[in-house]
Scaffold this active site. Structure first.
Site, PDB file in Angstrom:
ATOM      1  CE1 TYR A  94     -29.796  19.416 -34.609  1.00  0.00           C
ATOM      2  CE2 TYR A  94     -30.535  17.385 -35.647  1.00  0.00           C
ATOM      3  CZ  TYR A  94     -29.593  18.381 -35.507  1.00  0.00           C
ATOM      4  OH  TYR A  94     -28.463  18.358 -36.278  1.00  0.00           O
ATOM      5  CB  THR A 122     -28.617  10.942  -9.111  1.00  0.00           C
ATOM      6  OG1 THR A 122     -29.704  11.743  -9.563  1.00  0.00           O
ATOM      7  CG2 THR A 122     -29.057   9.486  -9.090  1.00  0.00           C
ATOM      8  CE1 TYR A 152     -22.529  18.253 -16.618  1.00  0.00           C
ATOM      9  CE2 TYR A 152     -23.668  19.478 -14.895  1.00  0.00           C
ATOM     10  CZ  TYR A 152     -23.514  18.324 -15.650  1.00  0.00           C
ATOM     11  OH  TYR A 152     -24.364  17.258 -15.432  1.00  0.00           O
TER      12      TYR A 152
END
Ligand code: UDP
Length: 318
Positions: free
Chosen positions: A159, A175, A145
């Site tokens: 990008y 959260t 992860y």
């Protein structure tokens, strides 16, 4: 605006869909239901400004028509999930981010990456500000992860720099709130569900490790502000009030009125010992800070999980 949200049936993705729709925007939601759930978007099906595509963003993705924004929220986000699905987790952070950025480039759309406090790993600096480079074990069980999200941040900046895509990066801290999956393995949902079912609360280690918990409405508001801002470098969005995990267990028992006790289980490998966001950048750049504190947020979350009582979703998976 018309925005594409990947992970639209997830906990954060679905709350973000609601926010964009409430403000009059059009939303294309994309999800493959790996960890998202159809219940989270059931109320949006048939909405005239909402369209849903069932698809895995890690595969080639075509979206018809123009888009003004792409928000990449697809990913397993619970340590238990990414331990079970390490390859999907790596793919959605790498190939999925590449595909989502490709869509943004093709459409001339703004791009927002859902990154994470896990880029700081088991931090040696406390609290964590965005300038900290982190302390991540690439070959440990959480590496899939953490490294996927670190790669995703690097890809997003590439990008921006090489292709001129207008990019944003949010680093999301723990959260919680309505629409978390009851058995996704994260601490807030685990403790509440265990308390409601009268089972022991599973405290990993001695419970002295800390986390700083942000209620979902605050988190979504911060992300929404960042998306509409001009800030291209990463911004932490989280609630800086820090608690030990044992304090959280005690608060959940108090607020549910449960007779459950706490049991201590082994601490998972590489579990961060502390975590607290420095939100100076969010405060100054976005005029944002959290407004819902833990006690109030937990009451609302407990109410949500109580509402699932008697449904198969609250029962332990067989
Ligand atoms: N944790 C716990 N009991 C649980 C689930 C988690 O004590 O049933 C602990 C976990 O070891 C970690 C903290 O709670 O220290 C937060 O875990 P979570 O899985 O919610 O997310 P993390 O912040 O580690 O990504």
């Amino acid at each position: 605006m018309k925005v594409l949200i990947t992970g639209a049936a997830g906990f954060l993705g679905s709350n973000l869909c609601d926010r964009f729709l409430a403000d009059g925007h059009e939303v294309v939601g994309l999800d493959n239901f790996l960890t998202g759930h159809p219940d989270n978007i059931a109320h949006l099906i048939g909405h005239e400004r909402f369209q849903f595509i069932r698809h895995n963003i890690s595969e080639y993705t075509y979206v018809a028509g123009h888009l003004d924004g792409v928000l990449h929220f697809a990913s397993p986000a619970s340590p238990v999930d990414y331990l079970h699905m390490p390859i999907q987790t790596l793919k959605v952070g790498s190939l999925g981010t590449h595909n989502a950025l490709g869509i943004a480039l093709a459409k001339g759309a703004r791009f927002l990456l859902a990154s994470t406090s896990e880029v700081y790993g088991d931090p040696l600096v406390h609290p964590q500000s965005e300038s900290y480079w982190g302390h991540v074990n690439p070959v440990g069980p959480r590496g899939c992860y953490d490294e996927a999200k670190r790669f995703a941040e690097a890809m997003t900046m590439a990008y921006h720099r090489a292709q001129g895509v207008d990019t944003r990066i949010v680093r999301i801290f723990n959260t919680y709130g309505p629409r978390m999956r009851p058995h996704d393995g994260r601490v807030v949902s685990n403790f509440i569900v265990q308390a409601l079912l009268g089972e022991p609360l599973t405290l990993y280690g001695d419970g002295s490790q800390t986390r700083s918990f942000c209620f979902v409405s605050d988190e979504v508001d911060g992300i929404y502000r960042l998306f509409h801002s001009q800030e291209r470098m990463p911004v932490n969005i989280g609630n800086p009030n820090e608690f030990t995990v044992r304090q959280l267990a005690e608060l959940v028992i108090e607020l549910t009125g449960s007779a459950s006790k706490v049991v201590e289980l082994p601490l998972p490998a590489d579990d961060p010992k502390v975590r607290q966001p420095d939100i100076t950048r969010a405060r100054t750049l976005l005029g944002w800070e959290p407004t819902v504190q833990l006690r109030e947020g937990l009451v609302r979350t407990i109410e949500y999980f109580r509402g699932l009582s008697g449904t198969p979703r609250l029962q332990p998976p067989t």
